[in-house]
Design a protein around this motif. Structure first.
Motif, PDB file in Angstrom:
ATOM      1  N   LYS A 183      44.720  52.856  45.956  1.00 27.70           N
ATOM      2  CA  LYS A 183      44.532  52.273  47.361  1.00 27.70           C
ATOM      3  C   LYS A 183      43.222  51.951  47.805  1.00 27.70           C
ATOM      4  CE  LYS A 183      48.469  54.592  49.551  1.00 27.70           C
ATOM      5  NZ  LYS A 183      48.907  55.557  50.376  1.00 27.70           N
ATOM      6  N   ILE A 184      43.015  50.756  48.518  1.00 25.68           N
ATOM      7  CA  ILE A 184      41.592  50.410  48.789  1.00 25.68           C
ATOM      8  C   ILE A 184      41.140  51.137  50.211  1.00 25.68           C
ATOM      9  CG2 ILE A 184      40.216  48.458  49.089  1.00 25.68           C
ATOM     10  CD1 ILE A 184      41.167  48.859  46.240  1.00 25.68           C
ATOM     11  N   HIS A 185      40.263  51.803  50.172  1.00 23.43           N
ATOM     12  CA  HIS A 185      39.463  52.429  51.359  1.00 23.43           C
ATOM     13  C   HIS A 185      38.215  51.691  51.500  1.00 23.43           C
ATOM     14  CE1 HIS A 185      42.754  55.232  52.106  1.00 23.43           C
ATOM     15  NE2 HIS A 185      42.664  55.478  50.616  1.00 23.43           N
ATOM     16  N   SER A 186      37.799  51.764  52.946  1.00 18.98           N
ATOM     17  CA  SER A 186      36.445  51.221  53.075  1.00 18.98           C
ATOM     18  C   SER A 186      35.534  52.481  54.220  1.00 18.98           C
ATOM     19  CB  SER A 186      36.598  49.927  53.964  1.00 18.98           C
ATOM     20  OG  SER A 186      34.950  49.765  54.289  1.00 18.98           O
ATOM     21  N   ALA A 187      34.265  52.742  53.638  1.00 14.49           N
ATOM     22  CA  ALA A 187      33.528  53.654  54.441  1.00 14.49           C
ATOM     23  C   ALA A 187      32.747  52.929  55.275  1.00 14.49           C
ATOM     24  CB  ALA A 187      32.831  54.766  53.262  1.00 14.49           C
ATOM     25  N   THR A 188      32.839  51.659  55.383  1.00 13.24           N
ATOM     26  CA  THR A 188      31.935  50.834  56.319  1.00 13.24           C
ATOM     27  C   THR A 188      32.706  50.131  57.324  1.00 13.24           C
ATOM     28  OG1 THR A 188      32.176  48.880  54.970  1.00 13.24           O
ATOM     29  CG2 THR A 188      30.528  50.690  54.381  1.00 13.24           C
ATOM     30  N   ARG A 189      32.126  49.748  58.340  1.00 13.20           N
ATOM     31  CA  ARG A 189      32.835  48.948  59.169  1.00 13.20           C
ATOM     32  C   ARG A 189      32.808  47.372  59.225  1.00 13.20           C
ATOM     33  NH1 ARG A 189      34.407  50.449  64.186  1.00 13.20           N
ATOM     34  NH2 ARG A 189      34.641  52.568  63.242  1.00 13.20           N
ATOM     35  N   LEU A 190      31.550  46.941  58.535  1.00 13.78           N
ATOM     36  CA  LEU A 190      31.592  45.580  58.030  1.00 13.78           C
ATOM     37  C   LEU A 190      32.364  45.508  56.818  1.00 13.78           C
ATOM     38  CD1 LEU A 190      27.848  44.525  58.484  1.00 13.78           C
ATOM     39  CD2 LEU A 190      29.763  43.842  59.838  1.00 13.78           C
ATOM     40  N   SER A 191      32.847  44.238  56.479  1.00 13.09           N
ATOM     41  CA  SER A 191      33.643  43.974  55.493  1.00 13.09           C
ATOM     42  C   SER A 191      33.084  43.895  54.263  1.00 13.09           C
ATOM     43  CB  SER A 191      34.812  42.763  55.507  1.00 13.09           C
ATOM     44  OG  SER A 191      33.905  41.748  55.862  1.00 13.09           O
ATOM     45  N   THR A 192      33.575  43.797  53.128  1.00 14.96           N
ATOM     46  CA  THR A 192      32.772  43.483  51.932  1.00 14.96           C
ATOM     47  C   THR A 192      32.294  42.247  51.773  1.00 14.96           C
ATOM     48  OG1 THR A 192      34.506  44.929  50.605  1.00 14.96           O
ATOM     49  CG2 THR A 192      33.156  43.505  49.168  1.00 14.96           C
ATOM     50  N   ASN A 193      32.969  41.319  52.219  1.00 19.40           N
ATOM     51  CA  ASN A 193      32.390  39.820  52.461  1.00 19.40           C
ATOM     52  C   ASN A 193      31.287  39.829  53.323  1.00 19.40           C
ATOM     53  OD1 ASN A 193      34.508  39.126  50.772  1.00 19.40           O
ATOM     54  ND2 ASN A 193      35.584  38.000  52.527  1.00 19.40           N
ATOM     55  N   GLU A 194      31.377  40.483  54.350  1.00 18.91           N
ATOM     56  CA  GLU A 194      30.281  40.732  55.375  1.00 18.91           C
ATOM     57  C   GLU A 194      28.858  41.202  54.548  1.00 18.91           C
ATOM     58  OE1 GLU A 194      33.089  40.401  59.414  1.00 18.91           O
ATOM     59  OE2 GLU A 194      32.134  42.347  58.511  1.00 18.91           O
ATOM     60  N   LEU A 195      29.256  42.370  54.069  1.00 18.54           N
ATOM     61  CA  LEU A 195      28.026  43.037  53.488  1.00 18.54           C
ATOM     62  C   LEU A 195      27.353  42.415  52.394  1.00 18.54           C
ATOM     63  CD1 LEU A 195      29.576  46.867  54.109  1.00 18.54           C
ATOM     64  CD2 LEU A 195      27.384  45.829  54.834  1.00 18.54           C
ATOM     65  N   THR A 196      28.180  41.878  51.486  1.00 20.08           N
ATOM     66  CA  THR A 196      27.652  41.129  50.300  1.00 20.08           C
ATOM     67  C   THR A 196      26.717  39.899  50.974  1.00 20.08           C
ATOM     68  OG1 THR A 196      29.687  40.071  50.013  1.00 20.08           O
ATOM     69  CG2 THR A 196      29.215  41.960  48.524  1.00 20.08           C
ATOM     70  N   LEU A 197      27.377  39.255  52.122  1.00 22.25           N
ATOM     71  CA  LEU A 197      26.519  38.361  52.447  1.00 22.25           C
ATOM     72  C   LEU A 197      25.244  38.737  53.090  1.00 22.25           C
ATOM     73  CD1 LEU A 197      26.380  35.049  53.225  1.00 22.25           C
ATOM     74  CD2 LEU A 197      27.523  35.660  55.516  1.00 22.25           C
ATOM     75  N   ALA A 198      25.099  39.744  53.907  1.00 18.09           N
ATOM     76  CA  ALA A 198      23.901  40.210  54.387  1.00 18.09           C
ATOM     77  C   ALA A 198      23.058  40.796  53.264  1.00 18.09           C
ATOM     78  CB  ALA A 198      24.342  41.689  55.364  1.00 18.09           C
ATOM     79  N   LEU A 199      23.605  41.218  52.107  1.00 19.26           N
ATOM     80  CA  LEU A 199      22.680  41.638  51.037  1.00 19.26           C
ATOM     81  C   LEU A 199      22.223  40.307  50.382  1.00 19.26           C
ATOM     82  CD1 LEU A 199      21.706  43.578  48.997  1.00 19.26           C
ATOM     83  CD2 LEU A 199      24.082  43.443  47.641  1.00 19.26           C
ATOM     84  N   ALA A 200      22.886  39.271  50.157  1.00 16.13           N
ATOM     85  CA  ALA A 200      22.362  38.055  49.862  1.00 16.13           C
ATOM     86  C   ALA A 200      21.220  37.699  50.693  1.00 16.13           C
ATOM     87  CB  ALA A 200      23.359  37.225  49.665  1.00 16.13           C
ATOM     88  N   MET A 201      21.396  37.573  51.944  1.00 14.80           N
ATOM     89  CA  MET A 201      20.278  37.229  52.900  1.00 14.80           C
ATOM     90  C   MET A 201      18.965  38.230  52.615  1.00 14.80           C
ATOM     91  SD  MET A 201      22.327  36.859  56.444  1.00 14.80           S
ATOM     92  CE  MET A 201      23.609  35.788  56.628  1.00 14.80           C
ATOM     93  N   PHE A 202      19.363  39.548  52.453  1.00 12.60           N
ATOM     94  CA  PHE A 202      18.246  40.350  52.348  1.00 12.60           C
ATOM     95  C   PHE A 202      17.453  39.827  51.184  1.00 12.60           C
ATOM     96  CE2 PHE A 202      16.735  44.042  49.816  1.00 12.60           C
ATOM     97  CZ  PHE A 202      16.207  44.826  50.998  1.00 12.60           C
ATOM     98  N   CYS A 203      18.146  39.872  49.858  1.00  7.11           N
ATOM     99  CA  CYS A 203      17.458  39.317  48.604  1.00  7.11           C
ATOM    100  C   CYS A 203      16.473  38.092  48.723  1.00  7.11           C
ATOM    101  CB  CYS A 203      18.559  39.240  47.679  1.00  7.11           C
ATOM    102  SG  CYS A 203      19.339  40.867  47.040  1.00  7.11           S
TER     103      CYS A 203
END
Length: 320
Positions: A183-203
């Motif tokens: 099963k897939i669980h998330s320990a964050t409130r932002l989704s994976t798509n949103e977090l990886t987009l924010a990470l790309a902005m950070f980089c």
């Protein structure tokens, strides 16, 4: 491409601009899940968890905050390990921010960790990162003006800007295997798509090599991050404005470009120079619409006299 919808992308940009103005920037660069960032051995003991929390605080530049770590069992019982840094402050009423983080009147914090979370290093690290991001938000008064529904996702975004984007992206897509299958669980409130987009902005914003981040991402976040990097390259001018023009970003005065995937880039090879991005097109349009200073109109009589004078000078020179 599997990116967040444009309204959500704009929300991320708006909130990121505000957080950067409030001081949400990396102290130790991009934090990675390796021995360089986390050198202490981890055996799952309360002391090991306390050291891990103290390490996350240090990586965020918040070691000066006094933190007491407590463990909560499924039955609701609690056990304290004492302070993560500094001396224990006096007890008292806790002012809750997020569910697991509380702030005492003396400025010290209490962080609650579930005993079940300790068994999964990704879930545990994500929980501690979000707790420290909450402390940053509290110290910076960054929760002021946020709606109740925004507090948790903005906390995730603050964690990314503090340098923990890789850890949070991995924590957003946790595969848990059980008797009924995975099963897939998330320990964050932002989704994976949103977090990886924010990470790309950070980089892009802080000059971090995205390949380093990608190497430490789990398979699904890594796939989403590749798409996010393409978006960040196409919208590099907008991302730079997060620091250069935060007011313009918050007021929505920007145009987003449609990111081009690798297949499109492959089949466009050899077609010549790339087309300008939407932001570049808008800038060029603005430049073309600027009012130029009109040329002065030459008086006809004055022009006639000047012509006669030039002719007279030419005749004189020819006769010499």
């Amino acid at each position: 491409m599997d990116l967040p919808a444009e309204p959500r992308v704009r929300w991320i940009l708006h909130r990121a601009a505000a957080l950067i103005e409030q001081g949400a920037e990396p102290v130790r660069g991009l934090v990675l899940p390796n021995a360089d960032s986390f050198p202490d051995p981890f055996d799952g003991s309360p002391n090991a968890v306390a050291k891990l929390l103290a390490r996350v605080q240090a990586l965020a530049g918040l070691s000066d905050l006094t933190v007491e770590l407590t463990f909560v069992t499924p039955e609701g019982e609690t056990m304290s390990t004492g302070c993560g840094s500094g001396a224990c402050g006096p007890g008292g009423k806790i002012e809750a921010r997020l569910d697991r983080v509380g702030r005492r009147p003396d400025g010290s914090y209490v962080v609650a960790v579930g005993t079940g979370e300790v068994r999964d290093p990704v879930v545990l690290t994500t929980a501690l990162v979000r707790s420290v991001a909450c402390m940053f938000m509290t110290e910076a008064d960054a929760y002021d003006g946020l709606s109740a529904t925004e507090r948790e996702p903005v906390t995730d975004l603050a964690g990314v800007l503090l340098g923990f984007g890789v850890l949070l992206a991995n924590g957003s897509h946790v595969v848990v295997k059980g008797c009924g299958g995975a099963k897939i669980h998330s320990a964050t409130r932002l989704s994976t798509n949103e977090l990886t987009l924010a990470l790309a902005m950070f980089c892009k914003l802080f000059g971090t090599d995205g390949r380093i981040a990608a190497r430490h991402l789990d398979p699904v976040p890594r796939e989403r991050f590749a798409e996010s990097e393409t978006w960040a390259r196409a919208n590099a001018a907008v991302v730079r404005r997060l620091r250069e023009d935060p007011d313009g970003i918050r007021s929505d005065a920007f145009v987003l470009d449609q990111a081009e995937g690798w297949i499109s880039r492959l089949f466009s090879f050899g077609r010549g120079k790339r087309a300008p991005t939407a932001e570049e097109t808008l800038s060029e349009l603005e430049r073309s619409m600027r009012v130029t200073t009109p040329k002065k109109t030459v008086d006809p009589e004055r022009a006639k006299k000047l012509a006669e004078l030039r002719a007279l000078v030419d005749e004189t020179l020819e006769g010499q």
